[in-house]
Write a protein that holds these residues in place. Sequence first.
Motif, PDB file in Angstrom:
ATOM      1  N   UNK A 165      33.061  43.402  31.201  1.00  0.00           N
ATOM      2  CA  UNK A 165      32.315  42.279  31.779  1.00  0.00           C
ATOM      3  C   UNK A 165      33.271  41.541  32.702  1.00  0.00           C
ATOM      4  N   UNK A 166      33.106  41.735  34.007  1.00  0.00           N
ATOM      5  CA  UNK A 166      34.146  41.370  34.963  1.00  0.00           C
ATOM      6  C   UNK A 166      33.852  40.079  35.719  1.00  0.00           C
ATOM      7  N   UNK A 167      32.687  39.499  35.488  1.00  0.00           N
ATOM      8  CA  UNK A 167      32.377  38.237  36.162  1.00  0.00           C
ATOM      9  C   UNK A 167      30.882  38.017  36.210  1.00  0.00           C
ATOM     10  N   UNK A 168      30.488  36.846  36.674  1.00  0.00           N
ATOM     11  CA  UNK A 168      29.074  36.474  36.664  1.00  0.00           C
ATOM     12  C   UNK A 168      28.369  36.779  37.979  1.00  0.00           C
ATOM     13  N   UNK A 169      29.134  37.308  38.946  1.00  0.00           N
ATOM     14  CA  UNK A 169      28.562  37.527  40.273  1.00  0.00           C
ATOM     15  C   UNK A 169      28.486  39.020  40.588  1.00  0.00           C
ATOM     16  N   UNK A 170      27.305  39.531  40.944  1.00  0.00           N
ATOM     17  CA  UNK A 170      27.252  40.908  41.420  1.00  0.00           C
ATOM     18  C   UNK A 170      28.192  41.099  42.606  1.00  0.00           C
ATOM     19  N   UNK A 171      28.835  42.252  42.671  1.00  0.00           N
ATOM     20  CA  UNK A 171      29.830  42.537  43.714  1.00  0.00           C
ATOM     21  C   UNK A 171      31.213  42.699  43.116  1.00  0.00           C
ATOM     22  N   UNK A 172      31.476  41.997  42.022  1.00  0.00           N
ATOM     23  CA  UNK A 172      32.791  42.121  41.385  1.00  0.00           C
ATOM     24  C   UNK A 172      32.931  43.509  40.746  1.00  0.00           C
TER      25      UNK A 172
ATOM     26  N   UNK B 198      43.113  45.131  45.902  1.00  0.00           N
ATOM     27  CA  UNK B 198      42.321  44.426  44.881  1.00  0.00           C
ATOM     28  C   UNK B 198      42.489  42.920  45.010  1.00  0.00           C
ATOM     29  N   UNK B 199      43.716  42.496  45.281  1.00  0.00           N
ATOM     30  CA  UNK B 199      43.962  41.065  45.476  1.00  0.00           C
ATOM     31  C   UNK B 199      43.199  40.561  46.696  1.00  0.00           C
ATOM     32  N   UNK B 200      43.231  41.352  47.771  1.00  0.00           N
ATOM     33  CA  UNK B 200      42.491  40.979  48.984  1.00  0.00           C
ATOM     34  C   UNK B 200      40.994  40.832  48.703  1.00  0.00           C
ATOM     35  N   UNK B 201      40.474  41.672  47.778  1.00  0.00           N
ATOM     36  CA  UNK B 201      39.048  41.601  47.432  1.00  0.00           C
ATOM     37  C   UNK B 201      38.739  40.437  46.495  1.00  0.00           C
ATOM     38  N   UNK B 202      39.785  39.678  46.139  1.00  0.00           N
ATOM     39  CA  UNK B 202      39.570  38.507  45.297  1.00  0.00           C
ATOM     40  C   UNK B 202      39.543  38.799  43.807  1.00  0.00           C
ATOM     41  N   UNK B 203      39.984  39.983  43.430  1.00  0.00           N
ATOM     42  CA  UNK B 203      39.937  40.343  42.012  1.00  0.00           C
ATOM     43  C   UNK B 203      41.144  39.789  41.262  1.00  0.00           C
ATOM     44  N   UNK B 204      40.965  39.609  39.973  1.00  0.00           N
ATOM     45  CA  UNK B 204      42.033  39.231  39.050  1.00  0.00           C
ATOM     46  C   UNK B 204      42.859  40.497  38.794  1.00  0.00           C
ATOM     47  N   UNK B 205      44.081  40.543  39.351  1.00  0.00           N
ATOM     48  CA  UNK B 205      44.816  41.816  39.312  1.00  0.00           C
ATOM     49  C   UNK B 205      45.334  42.157  37.917  1.00  0.00           C
ATOM     50  N   UNK B 206      45.480  41.169  37.050  1.00  0.00           N
ATOM     51  CA  UNK B 206      45.783  41.519  35.651  1.00  0.00           C
ATOM     52  C   UNK B 206      44.618  42.293  35.042  1.00  0.00           C
ATOM     53  N   UNK B 211      41.647  47.442  33.503  1.00  0.00           N
ATOM     54  CA  UNK B 211      40.512  48.359  33.704  1.00  0.00           C
ATOM     55  C   UNK B 211      40.983  49.717  34.227  1.00  0.00           C
ATOM     56  N   UNK B 212      41.858  49.697  35.230  1.00  0.00           N
ATOM     57  CA  UNK B 212      42.289  50.966  35.837  1.00  0.00           C
ATOM     58  C   UNK B 212      43.064  51.827  34.837  1.00  0.00           C
ATOM     59  N   UNK B 213      43.918  51.212  34.045  1.00  0.00           N
ATOM     60  CA  UNK B 213      44.704  52.024  33.108  1.00  0.00           C
ATOM     61  C   UNK B 213      43.824  52.676  32.045  1.00  0.00           C
ATOM     62  N   UNK B 228      55.558  45.573  37.038  1.00  0.00           N
ATOM     63  CA  UNK B 228      56.642  44.934  37.804  1.00  0.00           C
ATOM     64  C   UNK B 228      56.046  43.959  38.826  1.00  0.00           C
ATOM     65  N   UNK B 229      54.940  44.378  39.453  1.00  0.00           N
ATOM     66  CA  UNK B 229      54.282  43.537  40.461  1.00  0.00           C
ATOM     67  C   UNK B 229      53.643  42.325  39.790  1.00  0.00           C
ATOM     68  N   UNK B 230      52.989  42.546  38.663  1.00  0.00           N
ATOM     69  CA  UNK B 230      52.309  41.453  37.949  1.00  0.00           C
ATOM     70  C   UNK B 230      53.312  40.409  37.465  1.00  0.00           C
ATOM     71  N   UNK B 231      54.543  40.865  37.180  1.00  0.00           N
ATOM     72  CA  UNK B 231      55.585  39.952  36.690  1.00  0.00           C
ATOM     73  C   UNK B 231      56.521  39.492  37.804  1.00  0.00           C
ATOM     74  N   UNK B 232      56.311  40.005  39.013  1.00  0.00           N
ATOM     75  CA  UNK B 232      57.206  39.634  40.123  1.00  0.00           C
ATOM     76  C   UNK B 232      58.634  40.088  39.889  1.00  0.00           C
ATOM     77  N   UNK B 233      58.792  41.197  39.173  1.00  0.00           N
ATOM     78  CA  UNK B 233      60.122  41.661  38.795  1.00  0.00           C
ATOM     79  C   UNK B 233      60.518  42.877  39.628  1.00  0.00           C
ATOM     80  N   UNK B 234      61.324  42.614  40.665  1.00  0.00           N
ATOM     81  CA  UNK B 234      61.733  43.693  41.566  1.00  0.00           C
ATOM     82  C   UNK B 234      63.204  44.070  41.388  1.00  0.00           C
ATOM     83  N   UNK B 235      63.801  43.655  40.256  1.00  0.00           N
ATOM     84  CA  UNK B 235      65.129  44.172  39.908  1.00  0.00           C
ATOM     85  C   UNK B 235      64.986  45.685  39.745  1.00  0.00           C
ATOM     86  N   UNK B 236      65.857  46.463  40.378  1.00  0.00           N
ATOM     87  CA  UNK B 236      65.605  47.907  40.485  1.00  0.00           C
ATOM     88  C   UNK B 236      65.775  48.665  39.172  1.00  0.00           C
TER      89      UNK B 236
END
Lengths: 305, 305
Positions: A165-172, B198-206, B211-213, B228-236
């Motif tokens: 359940x990803x949100x209340x708005x279709x499109x998400x 996904x961020x550009x589409x306004x999604x919650x990337x966490x 969902x993707x995993x 690493x991206x979700x935590x902003x951790x770019x130490x190699x």
Amino acid sequence: MTETTSLAVAMIGLGSMGLGMAKSLLASGHTVSGYDVTASATAALGDLGARACTSPADAAKGAQIAVVVVVNAAQTEAVLFGDNGIVPAMVPGGVVISCATMAPDAVRALAERCSQRDIHYLDAPMSGGAARAGTGELTFMASGSPHAFAVARPALDAMAGKVYELGETPGIGASFKIVNQLLAGVHIAAACEAITFASKLGLDIDKVYEVITASAGNSWMFENRVPHILEGDYAPKSAVNIFTKDLGIVSDIGRTETFPLPIAASALQLFLATAAAGMGRDDDASPARLIAQITGINLPQAKEH
Amino acid sequence: MTETTSLAVAMIGLGSMGLGMAKSLLASGHTVSGYDVTASATAALGDLGARACTSPADAAKGAQIAVVVVVNAAQTEAVLFGDNGIVPAMVPGGVVISCATMAPDAVRALAERCSQRDIHYLDAPMSGGAARAGTGELTFMASGSPHAFAVARPALDAMAGKVYELGETPGIGASFKIVNQLLAGVHIAAACEAITFASKLGLDIDKVYEVITASAGNSWMFENRVPHILEGDYAPKSAVNIFTKDLGIVSDIGRTETFPLPIAASALQLFLATAAAGMGRDDDASPARLIAQITGINLPQAKEH
């Protein structure tokens, strides 16, 4: 909102996915009426003990829920609002569960038109193949109003192993699915490129499959699709044309949003080349066959299908 | 071929991988002498109770096994045959376990030169990070003579959770590793492209990660690197420059063999752009930062490192 758990469900689109989903709904005690443009598919639904109908509107008559499992936005629009469309035929307050992968903007437009007719739109693209459709173990990436979720819940429970359940708005839901398809398409393209490259390097590609699936180079798609190549089985479990469509949507959004997507673009081109070479309706592992043809490497002989 | 299970092992290259491997060898009762061009790394080995040496030749004196864990073919050649190289110093019949990712042709050339000096070359690129190096749970994609495997076995057992024996000829292991790196590099690039999209589409990337995993769009690299991206951790943990190198090898082989690799080429360009923007030594999830900078999206704030 209904309190009974046995719903009247219309199922529009009775391909391998829709038919399996109808089975799952019937197994959970729901009443199913269905329609497909292909008469034999509609007849197959009748054989399961559901009501085989003569049009989408016929199937939707008195339905609280309509599950629409067609290919794209244009087909979904036609099912909802075209000649003999379902929206005018449904019970007011009913819910459309829309499963096709489409652009978020198209989803929002359809949902808006539904709401003007007092029909709720659940944006519910899915993941999982025909086998999991038949056993009620699909994954839905869904968004919509709490009302839509509440009404649809017993039907979703019948069809799904997991409902996000990803949100209340279709499109998400559509946006999540598009991100998934970007990755899935790239991973199939990469799998086809890598396994043919491995063959070019003289490696035993069965062994490559064994090693990679246990290594950091693995992906869900590599693990799932490469066996089609190893077995020469290009009967479409999911077709190349699905990815020219879905990566096409990704590409369209990238241009609309001015967001460069070079990796996805490269994968799209490979699927387009495969379709151009006449394999659009074959299994989406077919880019491997195209690469093999171009480069002259030998993959396992493709079976007739 | 020795029957004892306690070997004299030289470890050349004591970065996070080599030092961890030395630990695993010591824990299994082997005698370890080691060298790194960076004095502090060599000293760290001494702190573990191994012999800290002043040159590769010094470390290899009397060694039955030399494990070479440097970055590339040029460094491996220098360790084997350069000033104070290990090959002249080793016990005749000894085995070089060569772990750097390099082109199969480079491996074959080094193995040939070793065999002229009665030294056996085990082509053994590895998979698994520093943590697994320290616990003896690496995966080796190895090829070489039965003699080389037999002599090296106790050392491999100490360092590895899994050893794939892929053939009797050096170069086969390297080829498997290159195929793995093609996929790994593409999957990281795709993960960076998808999560920023996904961020550009306004999604919650966490939520996208969750969902993707669990979906068909997942890959080993998506699952491992996106945090690493979700935590902003770019130490190699592994650097961008590793993939400009490894996808560069992929690209070189593609041209040598006249084998088009458009997906890998696209990923290579993204890593090159990331290195050009000054992030070559940062974590290989850094293409996400480059895409965010270019497109103006907000990712979680990068931590200092």
